[in-house]
Design an enzyme around this catalytic site. Structure first.
Site, PDB file in Angstrom:
ATOM      1  CG  HIS A  57      31.477  34.924  33.875  1.00  0.00           C
ATOM      2  ND1 HIS A  57      30.334  34.822  33.100  1.00  0.00           N
ATOM      3  CD2 HIS A  57      31.637  36.261  34.110  1.00  0.00           C
ATOM      4  CE1 HIS A  57      29.854  36.037  32.865  1.00  0.00           C
ATOM      5  NE2 HIS A  57      30.623  36.921  33.477  1.00  0.00           N
ATOM      6  CD  GLU A  58      33.418  37.663  37.359  1.00  0.00           C
ATOM      7  OE1 GLU A  58      33.926  38.568  36.669  1.00  0.00           O
ATOM      8  OE2 GLU A  58      32.225  37.667  37.675  1.00  0.00           O
ATOM      9  CG  HIS A  61      34.618  39.404  32.149  1.00  0.00           C
ATOM     10  ND1 HIS A  61      34.028  39.799  30.974  1.00  0.00           N
ATOM     11  CD2 HIS A  61      33.595  38.979  32.955  1.00  0.00           C
ATOM     12  CE1 HIS A  61      32.715  39.613  31.040  1.00  0.00           C
ATOM     13  NE2 HIS A  61      32.428  39.118  32.231  1.00  0.00           N
TER      14      HIS A  61
END
Length: 264
Positions: A57-58, A61
């Site tokens: 997820h990170e 980004h």
């Protein structure tokens, strides 16, 4: 330009590889019922896979920010998938795991610092914010593939339950993250399209957005509606509510077995 990123800044961290290895070993133990430790194996498998998904997820980004113009993400270690490199490891890793253990809900992470001043274009800013929860959706699709592909023949019951619970975590994380609440990715998607005045007025509330969401979820009617939406999404992906419930029951093995869940 992405050419300024060092090769070492892109190298996958041994920490992440270690977590992935533990997850794989626990998944094998869950599949085989190794040493009759199914509950512990499910706990390690789901927790490990959940941390892997938080790292991805990170990373999503950061990777999207990199290709949008913020080359600083490389020096910060965000491209290595190392959870210890996040600006707020407590928010991105520790609290989400605690919430899974306590309540079986996918708490949104969100602690990579993007230098927004390096990025031009509202669409790019929106895409950076959307990249994280879109990763959770992709993870959920992968977890549920055996269900909606009707390919469960030969899949042990405990492993099927574990996948169902893991999918529930991914769906809850995606749904919560996409809420247009300050401090969450959903607000980050629409923020570039708001007027400067509105953004300035909303900015002080960003640190409290997630707390407000969980406070609202304590309202019984809201909680019921929220999980109805979650189970509707899971049902569309081929997972019955009983399967995700039994997965959570196996995950919280210290509470004992539920009479409605069998893994034999």
């Amino acid at each position: 330009m992405t050419t300024a990123i060092k090769r070492s800044d892109r190298r996958v961290s041994p920490v992440f590889l270690g977590i992935a290895a533990v997850t794989a070993a626990a998944g094998w133990a869950t599949w085989t019922g190794f040493a009759q430790t199914t509950g512990l194996a499910v706990f390690l498998f789901v927790t490990g896979a959940w941390i892997v998904s938080l790292c991805l997820h990170e990373y999503a980004h950061a990777r999207t920010a990199l290709h949008s113009g913020d080359i600083s993400v490389g020096a910060k270690g965000y491209l290595t998938l190392n959870p210890l490199k996040y600006t707020h490891a407590l928010l991105s890793i520790v609290l989400p795991v605690v919430f899974v253990i306590m309540g079986g809900i996918g708490l949104p992470g969100g602690a990579v610092f993007i230098e927004r001043g390096r990025i031009r274009g509202r669409w790019r800013h929106s895409l950076i914010s959307a990249a994280g929860p879109l990763t959770n959706i992709a993870f959920a699709v992968v977890c549920t593939a055996p269900f909606w592909l009707d390919a469960l023949d030969g899949v042990p019951t405990a492993f099927r339950y574990a996948l169902a619970f893991l999918a529930l975590l991914q769906v809850t994380a995606a749904l919560l993250n996409f809420l247009p609440v300050p401090g969450l990715d959903g607000y980050g998607v629409i923020e570039p399209w708001l007027s400067h005045k509105i953004r300035r007025q909303v900015e002080p509330f960003a640190p409290f957005g997630l707390l407000a969401v969980f406070g609202i979820l304590w309202i019984p009617e809201v909680n019921i509606a929220f999980f109805d939406a979650i189970h509707w999404a899971l049902s569309a992906l081929g997972i019955e509510e009983l399967e995700s419930y039994c997965g959570q029951n196996l995950y919280r093995f210290w509470q004992g077995d539920s009479p409605v869940c069998t893994t034999g």
